[in-house]
Every structure is written in C-alpha cells, then in structure tokens.
Motif scaffolding. Structure first.
Motif, mmCIF file in Angstrom:
data_model
loop_
_atom_site.group_PDB
_atom_site.id
_atom_site.type_symbol
_atom_site.label_atom_id
_atom_site.label_comp_id
_atom_site.label_asym_id
_atom_site.label_seq_id
_atom_site.Cartn_x
_atom_site.Cartn_y
_atom_site.Cartn_z
ATOM 1 N N TYR A 78 -16.721 -15.526 -27.957
ATOM 2 C CA TYR A 78 -17.096 -16.855 -28.470
ATOM 3 C C TYR A 78 -18.378 -16.677 -29.246
ATOM 4 C CZ TYR A 78 -18.163 -21.902 -28.306
ATOM 5 O OH TYR A 78 -18.441 -23.204 -28.622
ATOM 6 N N TYR A 119 -26.317 -22.143 -33.657
ATOM 7 C CA TYR A 119 -27.162 -23.261 -33.281
ATOM 8 C C TYR A 119 -28.149 -23.562 -34.405
ATOM 9 C CZ TYR A 119 -25.455 -23.346 -28.484
ATOM 10 O OH TYR A 119 -24.669 -23.470 -27.381
ATOM 11 N N LEU A 175 -25.832 -27.185 -30.932
ATOM 12 C CA LEU A 175 -24.632 -26.472 -31.366
ATOM 13 C C LEU A 175 -24.161 -27.014 -32.703
ATOM 14 C CD1 LEU A 175 -22.368 -24.438 -30.718
ATOM 15 C CD2 LEU A 175 -21.187 -26.288 -29.523
ATOM 16 N N ARG A 234 -13.824 -18.460 -32.410
ATOM 17 C CA ARG A 234 -13.277 -17.459 -31.491
ATOM 18 C C ARG A 234 -12.692 -16.327 -32.318
ATOM 19 N NH1 ARG A 234 -13.582 -19.171 -26.460
ATOM 20 N NH2 ARG A 234 -13.588 -21.401 -26.037
ATOM 21 N N PHE A 245 -29.735 -20.020 -35.230
ATOM 22 C CA PHE A 245 -29.525 -18.925 -34.282
ATOM 23 C C PHE A 245 -28.035 -18.649 -34.155
ATOM 24 C CE2 PHE A 245 -33.716 -18.504 -32.455
ATOM 25 C CZ PHE A 245 -34.283 -19.761 -32.589
ATOM 26 N N ILE A 262 -21.088 -14.620 -26.527
ATOM 27 C CA ILE A 262 -20.858 -14.728 -25.094
ATOM 28 C C ILE A 262 -19.483 -14.164 -24.766
ATOM 29 C CG2 ILE A 262 -19.885 -17.055 -25.207
ATOM 30 C CD1 ILE A 262 -21.308 -17.637 -22.541
ATOM 31 N N GLY A 304 -16.518 -15.786 -18.536
ATOM 32 C CA GLY A 304 -17.111 -15.729 -17.212
ATOM 33 C C GLY A 304 -18.520 -16.278 -17.196
ATOM 34 N N ASN A 305 -19.168 -16.162 -16.088
ATOM 35 C CA ASN A 305 -20.507 -16.738 -15.905
ATOM 36 C C ASN A 305 -21.581 -15.787 -16.416
ATOM 37 O OD1 ASN A 305 -20.153 -19.314 -14.952
ATOM 38 N ND2 ASN A 305 -20.075 -18.708 -12.814
ATOM 39 N N THR A 306 -21.614 -15.608 -17.700
ATOM 40 C CA THR A 306 -22.663 -14.780 -18.297
ATOM 41 C C THR A 306 -23.464 -15.619 -19.281
ATOM 42 O OG1 THR A 306 -21.156 -14.055 -20.053
ATOM 43 C CG2 THR A 306 -21.332 -12.650 -18.099
ATOM 44 N N PRO A 307 -24.741 -15.339 -19.443
ATOM 45 C CA PRO A 307 -25.545 -16.129 -20.378
ATOM 46 C C PRO A 307 -25.172 -15.841 -21.831
ATOM 47 C CG PRO A 307 -26.938 -14.958 -18.808
ATOM 48 C CD PRO A 307 -25.560 -14.391 -18.691
ATOM 49 N N LEU A 308 -25.386 -16.829 -22.686
ATOM 50 C CA LEU A 308 -25.324 -16.607 -24.118
ATOM 51 C C LEU A 308 -26.392 -15.582 -24.502
ATOM 52 C CD1 LEU A 308 -24.996 -20.288 -25.364
ATOM 53 C CD2 LEU A 308 -23.421 -18.464 -25.956
ATOM 54 N N PHE A 343 -28.593 -14.570 -27.723
ATOM 55 C CA PHE A 343 -28.978 -15.147 -29.011
ATOM 56 C C PHE A 343 -29.553 -14.101 -29.951
ATOM 57 C CE2 PHE A 343 -28.467 -19.681 -28.490
ATOM 58 C CZ PHE A 343 -28.441 -19.860 -27.125
ATOM 59 N N GLY A 344 -29.310 -14.296 -31.241
ATOM 60 C CA GLY A 344 -30.056 -13.571 -32.250
ATOM 61 C C GLY A 344 -31.479 -14.119 -32.318
ATOM 62 N N LYS A 345 -32.335 -13.467 -33.087
ATOM 63 C CA LYS A 345 -33.739 -13.848 -33.124
ATOM 64 C C LYS A 345 -34.017 -15.034 -34.044
ATOM 65 C CE LYS A 345 -35.744 -9.432 -31.748
ATOM 66 N NZ LYS A 345 -36.216 -9.899 -30.457
#
Lengths: 112, 110
Positions: A32, A36, A46, A51, A89, A93, A96-100, A102-104
C-alpha cells in the motif's frame, strides 16, 4: 537503513506546471503506497493512495504512477496551483500491524 | 469524519520538567502512533500502540514513554524534558491502512 527514499527535498514549480515527486522503496512486501499532504501548522492528511496491482491512479489533478519492477512510485500534480504549496510525504506499508514508513518529505512551492 | 485531537497546539516547558502530550481519537481505531517532525528529518516514529495497555517502541523511543489506558486516548510522556526534544509532535490513529493525523503540538523546551 532508509526503507523509502523520496526526492527531491524541495521543488519550485510555476503555476500551471506539472509537479513530480518520486519515491523508491526496497522491500517487495509493501502493498500500500499512500501520499500525504501537509500544510504549514497542520498535520499531514491522506491525499491519494495506490495498491501494487495497478500502475496508475488518478484523482482530479493528482496522479500516482507505480512501477512495481523498478520499486518506484511517483506523485504528479497537474496544473499546479499556489494552493498546492505544501510538504508532501510518500509512505509504504505491508499487510498486518506494522507502522507506515514515511519518506523524508518534499516541500513544494508553486509560484505565480 | 475521523477526528484526532491533541491537547495543546503550543507548549513551552523548562528543562527537567515532566511533560504530558495527550491525543484522543473518536473513531474507535485500535492503532495509534506518536511521531516527531523536525526540518529535514521527516516524520520519525516514537511509539505506537495496537491495543489498550499495549505499546511498541518506534525508531526513536529514548527519552519518551507512553500510556494507553483507554482505546481512544494515547499519551506521550517526556519524563525529564530536554532542549533536544523541542519539536513538532504529531499523533495519529489508523484503521486498516488509512492513517489520520492530529494537528500537532509544537513543544519548546527552554
């Protein structure tokens, strides 16, 4: 190790021009890919997401192009307006339960 | 519309003070996150939580702790504030892949 690399850091575009921001990722498990938009003094919001089963997604003037083989995706802003001036940004991801991740960020300035 | 609120927009504290940053979301999201944002460094994850009373360290947890006693509330605690913790702090909640941010708290530590 930076999992997602975003470029450029800053971008100046003339009103009516096309703004292009690029991101590259390493992990093929990501499934995904959101973008942002953040205005000064506000939290990121967002903007658009894609996808990996499609190569392009368009919403109004904003388009995501996705290249799965190159592990790259980009945001195109057509007919850029001064109101588009913001920090953008990309993120990635996996399921599952993982954090996004992010690029800088890219600071976009659209000048009249 | 999902609403994520943060207790303060601006906060000024002294070195050594204990600081509480509060975040509340109104959409019954299980996942909540705390980030700090600094120029040129992007969004850095401090802590996150996938359920009540559960917490996981992010990329930069040193100097911070968190508390999640209720599903809608996720607090960030600076046990002894230092000047290098001057930053913008952003809270977020997430449903599936869609993440929603609060407006941020700009913390200055003198």
């Amino acid at each position: 190790q930076q999992q997602v690399k975003q470029s450029p850091q800053s971008l100046i575009v003339q009103k009516g021009g096309i703004s292009i921001i690029n991101c590259a990722y390493e992990n093929t498990a990501f499934d995904y890919f959101p973008w942002y938009q953040q205005f000064p003094g506000k939290g990121p919001a967002l903007l658009i997401a894609i996808r990996p089963d499609v190569s392009e997604k368009k919403e109004g003037r904003f388009t995501i192009s996705f290249n799965k083989s190159a592990k790259q995706f980009s945001l195109h802003i057509m007919d850029s307006q001064p109101g588009d001036s913001a920090t953008y940004f990309c993120a990635v991801i996996s399921a599952g339960n993982t954090p996004l991740v992010f690029g800088k960020g890219t600071r976009l300035s659209v000048i009249a | 519309d999902v609403k994520v609120t943060q207790s303060s927009r601006y906060l000024v504290k002294r070195t050594g003070e204990k600081v509480f940053l509060e975040c509340v979301q109104d959409m019954d999201h299980e996942n909540m996150f705390w980030y700090r944002q600094d120029p040129g460094l992007g969004l850095r994850l401090i802590y996150f939580s996938y359920d009540v009373k559960m917490k996981e360290k992010g990329d930069i947890p040193e100097g911070y702790s968190v508390s999640r006693e209720k599903k809608e509330r996720f607090s960030l605690i600076l046990e002894s504030a230092s000047t290098n913790q001057t930053s913008m702090y952003l809270c977020a909640s997430r449903l599936a892949e869609k993440q929603f941010f609060g407006p941020g708290t700009r913390l200055t530590v003198l």
